[in-house]
Design a protein around this motif. Structure first.
Motif, PDB file in Angstrom:
ATOM      1  N   ALA A 162      10.347   2.022   0.932  1.00 24.88           N
ATOM      2  CA  ALA A 162       9.573   1.040   1.526  1.00 24.88           C
ATOM      3  C   ALA A 162       9.689  -0.468   1.171  1.00 24.88           C
TER       4      ALA A 162
ATOM      5  N   ARG B  68      10.542   7.228  -2.297  1.00 28.28           N
ATOM      6  CA  ARG B  68       9.848   6.485  -1.104  1.00 28.28           C
ATOM      7  C   ARG B  68       9.408   5.113  -1.363  1.00 28.28           C
TER       8      ARG B  68
ATOM      9  N   ASP C 283       0.608  -1.145   0.041  1.00 26.88           N
ATOM     10  CA  ASP C 283       0.014   0.150  -0.058  1.00 26.88           C
ATOM     11  C   ASP C 283       0.920   1.209  -0.196  1.00 26.88           C
ATOM     12  N   GLU C 284       1.745   1.210   0.736  1.00 29.26           N
ATOM     13  CA  GLU C 284       2.740   2.375   0.561  1.00 29.26           C
ATOM     14  C   GLU C 284       3.518   2.523  -0.621  1.00 29.26           C
TER      15      GLU C 284
END
Ligand code: MSP
Length: 651
Positions: free
Chosen positions: A411, A407, A394-395
């Motif tokens: 993750a 990012r 989800d990130e």
């Protein structure tokens, strides 16, 4: 967004020269998004191409003593070869000299003319040929192009003008009502102030050269190259032609990815052209920062242009793609250096990712006959690993939807690194010594293989060459259900009984060869598998944490020259410095006012941390930090011991 369609574009590049590593950035970003959305079940259309008209190209061709078409044909072939080598999965490559494009550009211009938004007048002002941009006297910076700093030329000619000013309010309203139209927010704000400063009508034709598309109602004029180029995003979809099914399906574009220097064209000129023609604007425009090298921007004259082809030969496309996406800060400029690339390759790719695979497969071969057995003996510790695996997809999704590539990778690396730590915590080599612990050993090995599987699925859009090699080693090449994004929802996608087959290192480490005349060389990974970590001797003082040479290399120190210094109002400790770092100017706020008077500093060479995240101090954005030695009540700035140019690296 229309049901699950995703249209993504890159700028169309000028075939004035071969492309450099900075150009590879946008295209790699676009490819990653395209691959990611395909993995998520979207119907994706990914467009790139070449912007072949204009005065700049005509001059370049003349210098090369070639007809323009011949000149661009040669260079465009190198673009296509680069994209092939970089594994770019575009659906279409549009060239602005193709009739399918020129027809649409003429049609669009005629349409806007017919409705009265184009008129004839005389243009008198400045022109920057490298940027292909018109400037008013007021907009120039020290008499040069405010964008690129190069000299401009005075132009006076009969031209057709497009009534941009008429649409300024509508555009402003649109931007304000659609907060995500221009990303990042800093660029959105810049564009809002630009429009609020007043929009002038745009000159959209030229008569002083002829390498362009003729204006349909007056063929003595050629169409301004930016009007021509922007239209590529719809001409490639067949807008206004008998077969416009692609246009109907994919327009409006989900996103135009562009560099920060051309955000203005894409968020002001382009939407207004579309508004005038009654076409919806693109949904988003994302303006990324520049990839800089030593001494600032890459340019032929400085001789610091980095050829991506050479790097692909040396390090492979996946490593280059990883570097670009991981190293660029969100929306801001980033730095390229071969050392930084090697550091990323050695740490993130060889040590973290590659090693997880080689250790896992080696242990499965050594301790369980090469078979991934069912995990029958879970322990609470496993939950931590699984919890990260549950959260990361989800990130990644959120980050990619916001163009935060670094990012997303960070993750994924949380999972990779957690799995590496899990090896140390569970010490499979110790479990292997006790036959009673076999079920636990098998569970640990299963979890490691599963973590590797999940990380690999997520990494695929960034490094498309990686998954097939991992599936080969994990024995999953023929298990399609274990390779989908949906399979990330459950821990346990690997069928029990799967056979692994250890293969070569995914990313061999690169040793920087110190011997003169030799470049970096790749070395085979040492078989670290199945051995407990060796404690190395420490040289750090007690209480000081040791760092690796790679960690140190991430801090970019550079020599800067102080051009101006002044006190910051209402802050007795702070000085505001204007410094020059190679080609770049920066503002730095430093807490040194009690030790130095502003006038003492001007002309001094200091050392700055060049890649520090900018911070706002008393309303001033400080772009770096000045290094100083401190002892008791004394502070001394660090300066180079002998004469050296600003921009030089400190290491
Ligand atoms: N032809 C126009 C674009 C027309 S789009 C309708 C153009 N071409 S370009 O070849 O000069 O640049 C294309 C893109 O490359 C721009 O987005 C620009 O920002 C990007 N980059 C060029 N050098 C770059 C770096 N060093 N770093 C990152 N991107 C850079 O403009």
């Amino acid at each position: 967004m229309g049901d699950k369609v995703f249209y993504v574009t890159t700028p169309i590049y000028y075939p004035s020269d071969k492309l450099h590593i900075g150009h590879a950035l946008t295209t790699t970003m676009a490819d990653t998004l395209a691959r990611y959305k395909r993995l998520r079940g979207y119907d994706v259309y990914f467009l790139t191409g070449s912007d072949e008209h204009g005065q700049k190209i005509q001059r370049k061709a003349r210098e090369a003593d070639l007809p323009p078409q011949k000149y661009v044909d040669r260079i465009v072939a190198t673009f296509q070869e680069l994209w092939r080598r970089l594994n770019i999965s575009y659906n279409d490559f549009i060239r602005t000299t193709e009739p399918r494009h020129t027809r649409v550009v003429q049609h669009l211009l005629q349409k806007i003319y017919d409705q009265g938004d184009i008129y004839k007048s005389t243009y008198e002002g400045w022109y920057c040929t490298p940027c292909e941009t018109f400037w008013t006297e007021r907009q120039l910076k020290d008499g040069n192009c405010p964008d690129c700093g190069r000299p401009v030329e005075l132009v006076k000619e009969e031209s057709y003008f497009f009534r941009m000013s008429k649409y300024a309010d509508r555009l402003l309203q649109y931007i304000k009502e659609h907060p995500d139209f221009i990303l990042p927010v800093s660029r959105r704000n810049e564009m809002i102030s630009f429009i609020e400063g007043g929009l002038e009508d745009l000159c959209i034709s030229r008569t002083t050269f002829d390498w362009g598309i003729p204006v349909p109602m007056d063929p003595r004029h050629v169409i301004y190259v930016w009007f021509d180029a922007l239209t590529n995003y719809i001409s490639a979809l067949g807008y206004g032609t008998e077969d416009d099914h692609l246009f109907r399906k994919y327009w409006p574009a989900a996103v135009h990815l562009v560099g920060k220097d051309i955000v203005r064209f894409h968020t002001i000129i382009w939407p207004i052209i579309l508004m005038a023609a009654g076409i919806d604007p693109p949904r988003q425009v994302f303006g990324h920062g520049w990839l800089l090298v030593d001494g600032g921007k890459m340019s032929k004259s400085k001789g610091n242009v980095v050829d991506p082809m050479v790097l692909i030969d040396r390090y492979g496309a996946d490593a280059i793609r990883y570097f670009l996406l991981r190293e660029m800060p969100y929306g801001a400029d980033g730095y390229y250096s071969e050392e930084a690339l090697i550091t990323r390759l050695n740490t993130d790719l060889a040590n973290d990712f590659g090693n997880l695979l080689s250790r896992t497969t080696a242990m499965i071969e050594k301790f369980n006959g090469g078979v991934i057995a069912a995990p029958s003996a879970p322990e609470p510790l496993d939950e931590e690993l699984k919890a990260i695996a549950r959260a990361v997809p989800d990130e990644v999704d959120a980050a990619l939807n916001n163009f935060e590539f670094a990012r997303a990778l960070t993750a994924i690396w949380r999972l990779v690194n957690r799995a590496n730590k899990y090896i140390e915590e569970t010490a499979p080599w110790a479990l292997a010594k006790d036959p009673l612990k076999k079920p636990r050993l098998q569970t640990v090995l299963y979890n490691l293989a599963e973590a590797m599987r999940q990380a690999t699925i997520m990494v695929g859009p960034f490094m498309p060459g990686v998954p097939a090699r991992v599936w080969e080693q994990l024995g999953l090449a023929d298990v399609p259900a274990a390779l989908t994004w949906e399979s990330l929802a459950t821990w346990g996608g690997i069928p029990a009984g799967t056979r692994v087959k250890r293969g070569p290192a995914l990313f061999p480490r690169i040793e920087l060869n110190e011997q003169e005349g030799e470049g970096p060389v790749a070395v085979q990974e040492t078989p670290a598998a199945a051995s407990p970590a060796v404690k190395e001797e420490t040289v750090a003082k007690p209480g000081e944490e040791e760092i690796t040479i790679e960690e140190f290399a991430r801090i970019k120190l550079r020599v800067a020259e102080v051009l101006a210094a002044e006190k910051v109002a209402n802050a007795d400790k702070l000085l505001k410095l204007e410094v020059k770092v190679g080609d770049e100017r920066r503002t730095i706020v430093a807490g040194i006012a009690r030790y130095y008077r502003p006038e003492e500093l001007v002309g001094k060479k200091v050392v700055i941390v060049a890649n520090l995240k900018p911070a706002k101090l008393r309303g001033i954005v400080s772009q770096g930090m000045v290094l100083a030695a401190v002892a008791g009540d004394t502070l001394s700035l660090i300066t180079p011991e002998r004469a050296i140019q600003d921009g030089a690296q400190v290491r």
